[in-house]
Design an enzyme around this catalytic site. Structure first.
Site, PDB file in Angstrom:
ATOM      1  N   CYS A 156      -8.846   7.487  -0.096  1.00  0.00           N
ATOM      2  CA  CYS A 156      -9.587   8.534  -1.003  1.00  0.00           C
ATOM      3  C   CYS A 156      -9.591   9.797   0.042  1.00  0.00           C
ATOM      4  O   CYS A 156      -9.882   9.766   1.088  1.00  0.00           O
ATOM      5  CB  CYS A 156     -11.003   8.047  -1.226  1.00  0.00           C
ATOM      6  SG  CYS A 156     -12.123   9.055  -2.092  1.00  0.00           S
ATOM      7  N   GLU A 165       6.469  11.645   3.690  1.00  0.00           N
ATOM      8  CA  GLU A 165       6.600  10.032   4.286  1.00  0.00           C
ATOM      9  C   GLU A 165       7.951   9.675   4.708  1.00  0.00           C
ATOM     10  O   GLU A 165       8.959  10.086   4.253  1.00  0.00           O
ATOM     11  CB  GLU A 165       6.022   9.176   3.171  1.00  0.00           C
ATOM     12  CG  GLU A 165       4.602   9.258   2.753  1.00  0.00           C
ATOM     13  CD  GLU A 165       3.906   8.325   1.837  1.00  0.00           C
ATOM     14  OE1 GLU A 165       3.380   7.352   2.018  1.00  0.00           O
ATOM     15  OE2 GLU A 165       4.645   8.643   0.777  1.00  0.00           O
ATOM     16  N   ASP A 204       4.717  13.988  -1.718  1.00  0.00           N
ATOM     17  CA  ASP A 204       4.487  12.289  -2.059  1.00  0.00           C
ATOM     18  C   ASP A 204       5.857  12.025  -3.144  1.00  0.00           C
ATOM     19  O   ASP A 204       5.738  12.864  -3.972  1.00  0.00           O
ATOM     20  CB  ASP A 204       3.271  11.940  -2.842  1.00  0.00           C
ATOM     21  CG  ASP A 204       3.474  10.485  -3.056  1.00  0.00           C
ATOM     22  OD1 ASP A 204       3.306   9.613  -2.459  1.00  0.00           O
ATOM     23  OD2 ASP A 204       3.151  10.187  -4.339  1.00  0.00           O
ATOM     24  N   CYS A 211     -13.558  10.814   0.600  1.00  0.00           N
ATOM     25  CA  CYS A 211     -14.467  10.103   1.540  1.00  0.00           C
ATOM     26  C   CYS A 211     -13.739   9.500   2.670  1.00  0.00           C
ATOM     27  O   CYS A 211     -14.236   9.253   3.584  1.00  0.00           O
ATOM     28  CB  CYS A 211     -15.386   9.160   0.819  1.00  0.00           C
ATOM     29  SG  CYS A 211     -14.780   7.965  -0.009  1.00  0.00           S
ATOM     30  N   ASP A 223      -0.690   9.982  -7.519  1.00  0.00           N
ATOM     31  CA  ASP A 223       0.135  10.769  -6.733  1.00  0.00           C
ATOM     32  C   ASP A 223      -0.253  12.066  -6.150  1.00  0.00           C
ATOM     33  O   ASP A 223       0.025  12.576  -4.983  1.00  0.00           O
ATOM     34  CB  ASP A 223       1.468  11.234  -7.519  1.00  0.00           C
ATOM     35  CG  ASP A 223       2.144   9.983  -8.258  1.00  0.00           C
ATOM     36  OD1 ASP A 223       2.054   8.949  -7.687  1.00  0.00           O
ATOM     37  OD2 ASP A 223       2.578  10.317  -9.466  1.00  0.00           O
ATOM     38  N   CYS A 240     -17.283   6.568  -4.220  1.00  0.00           N
ATOM     39  CA  CYS A 240     -17.983   7.840  -4.024  1.00  0.00           C
ATOM     40  C   CYS A 240     -18.310   8.988  -5.058  1.00  0.00           C
ATOM     41  O   CYS A 240     -18.733   9.759  -5.266  1.00  0.00           O
ATOM     42  CB  CYS A 240     -17.563   8.743  -2.811  1.00  0.00           C
ATOM     43  SG  CYS A 240     -15.767   9.512  -3.220  1.00  0.00           S
ATOM     44  N   CYS A 286     -13.089   6.359  -7.029  1.00  0.00           N
ATOM     45  CA  CYS A 286     -13.582   5.916  -5.644  1.00  0.00           C
ATOM     46  C   CYS A 286     -14.890   5.559  -5.899  1.00  0.00           C
ATOM     47  O   CYS A 286     -15.586   6.116  -6.810  1.00  0.00           O
ATOM     48  CB  CYS A 286     -13.183   6.834  -4.654  1.00  0.00           C
ATOM     49  SG  CYS A 286     -13.936   6.556  -2.972  1.00  0.00           S
TER      50      CYS A 286
END
Length: 438
Positions: free
Chosen positions: A361, A308, A224, A364, A389, A382, A380
């Site tokens: 996330c 990316e 990233d 999950c 990052d 969860c 999150c």
């Protein structure tokens, strides 16, 4: 979405494609199957700095000017032929024009330089038109005396290579090259490119045949790109952004203010411009050196790399972040990764730019509604606590595994943002029909 191949300047054999066997278990998903290749032959350019004599500098400067003139005249001829007569002029026609130009009294000085760089300029123009017709580039533009790159390309017939010394056509003495690193044993350059940057430094680039030894590597890594940390790996490692431009920003600003106060056309303005160019050259050299070391390390240690597809040209339109984004040089980082991955037989997987790696996330698969730039850590529903990052890098890696295993395009489908699922987490609705949603 697929695997990218680098442009090495020659018709290299296709890079090895490695991936996950369809029957592989989840435990082995992070260990791509590798096919061992001992070595790979590539075309590789070795760039060195040299210090010409006064006679050589004058001859090369004259060559640069003639190359620029021939390129512009050929471009004008081809443009007029198309706009007036709808006629396409190819390289052979412009080469015949060049012969006629040399016979005129106004352009007789073209005979004072080697003819090979002039012919190469016409070939470069032909390549530019080929890319334009294929819609890979914009229409060729005229070369400027002040803004365009000063360079001349010599083929094997226009230079002499003996015992490690290089002598160009129309010159009696060899170039005084600073050999910062040796050339591969027993090779001779096929093409020589001489250039001068804005800071007045002279460089020579030797294109040679080289053999890249394939080193063993395992595993995959997701990357990233960012500004606080230049790169964040899916392993949790963060690579600090050196911010080379910020380190010399005060010196550069002072030099640019001095340049703005000088009278145009004066000798003092030329000196001030040279000072600005030297500072900018120092920044670019340090940035390039850092990226070379970083990409070489990643390619040598990892078999598959997932990144990316960033739209850098659109991102720099944000004037608050444009300077920092340009200093990070994400596009240059990707370019280096592309050709080095092809050299070393690695797999480079590019995830679509619309993949929500930051808001997803990694535990999950839930998709957050918003994720402002100021949020560096988030929790999150969860219960998983994510570093922004690191979480993005892990999601990029998971998307790359999806590409390798089942050919998923990792681009969110229509309505993805409404359902809260990424393409990497989606299942075939026919396979889950009748199962209640929890």
């Amino acid at each position: 979405m697929g695997f990218l191949r680098s442009r090495t300047g020659t018709a290299d054999p296709p890079p090895r494609r490695t991936g996950i066997h369809p029957n592989a278990s989840a435990k082995t998903a992070d260990r791509p199957v590798r096919i061992l290749v001992v070595s790979r032959a590539v075309k590789r350019a070795f760039k060195y700095r040299f210090y010409p004599t006064d006679v050589q500098a004058a001859q090369l400067s004259r060559t640069f000017g003639c190359v620029r003139l021939v390129y512009n005249m050929a471009l004008q001829a081809r443009t007029e032929a198309w706009t007036r007569r709808q006629e396409r002029i190819d390289y052979n026609a412009t080469s015949a024009m060049l012969t006629g130009w040399k016979k005129t009294a106004e352009l007789a000085f073209l005979n004072e330089v080697s003819c090979v760089p002039l012919q190469q300029a016409l070939r470069h123009l032909q390549a530019a038109y080929t890319n334009f017709w294929a819609r890979r580039a914009k229409h060729p533009m005229f070369k400027s005396k002040r803004r365009s790159r000063r360079a001349a390309e010599y083929t094997a017939s226009a230079f002499r290579w003996r015992d490690g010394t290089l002598t160009l056509a129309k010159m009696t003495e060899p170039l005084s090259i600073v050999w910062s690193r040796p050339l591969p044993d027993g090779v001779s350059p096929s093409t020589v490119t001489v250039s001068q940057d804005a800071a007045g430094r002279w460089f020579v680039s030797l294109l040679c045949d080289d053999v890249i030894t394939q080193t063993p590597a395992t595993g995959m890594v997701g990357i990233d790109a960012g500004l606080d940390s230049l790169l964040t790996l899916s392993t949790g490692e963060k690579i600090t952004n050196p911010r080379h431009e910020r380190a010399d920003r005060q010196r550069l600003a002072r030099a640019q203010r001095d340049l703005a106060r000088k009278q145009k056309g004066s000798a003092n303005r030329a000196k001030a411009r040279l000072k600005v160019a030297r500072i900018q050259g120092r920044i670019a050299d340090r940035r390039r050196d850092h990226l070379h070391k970083l990409t070489t390390r990643l390619v040598r240690e990892t078999q598959a790399i997932v990144i990316e597809d960033l739209a850098v040209a659109n991102m720099v339109k944000n004037h608050r972040l444009a300077r920092a984004i340009s200093d990070a040089a994400w596009r240059q980082f990707r370019t280096m990764l592309e050709y080095k991955a092809a050299w070393y037989g690695r797999d480079l997987i590019v995830v679509d730019r619309w993949f929500p790696s930051t808001r997803l996330c990694s535990a999950c698969g839930a998709l957050a509604e918003r994720m402002p730039l100021g949020v560096r850590e988030w929790t999150c529903p969860c219960g998983a606590v994510h570093d922004r990052d690191v979480n993005a890098a892990r999601n990029i890696l998971a998307a790359g595994l999806a590409v390798t295993a089942c050919g998923d395009d990792v681009r969110p489908q229509r309505g993805t943002s409404r359902t809260g699922q990424s393409s990497a987490k989606q299942e075939d609705p026919r396979a889950t029909k009748g199962i209640p949603v929890l």
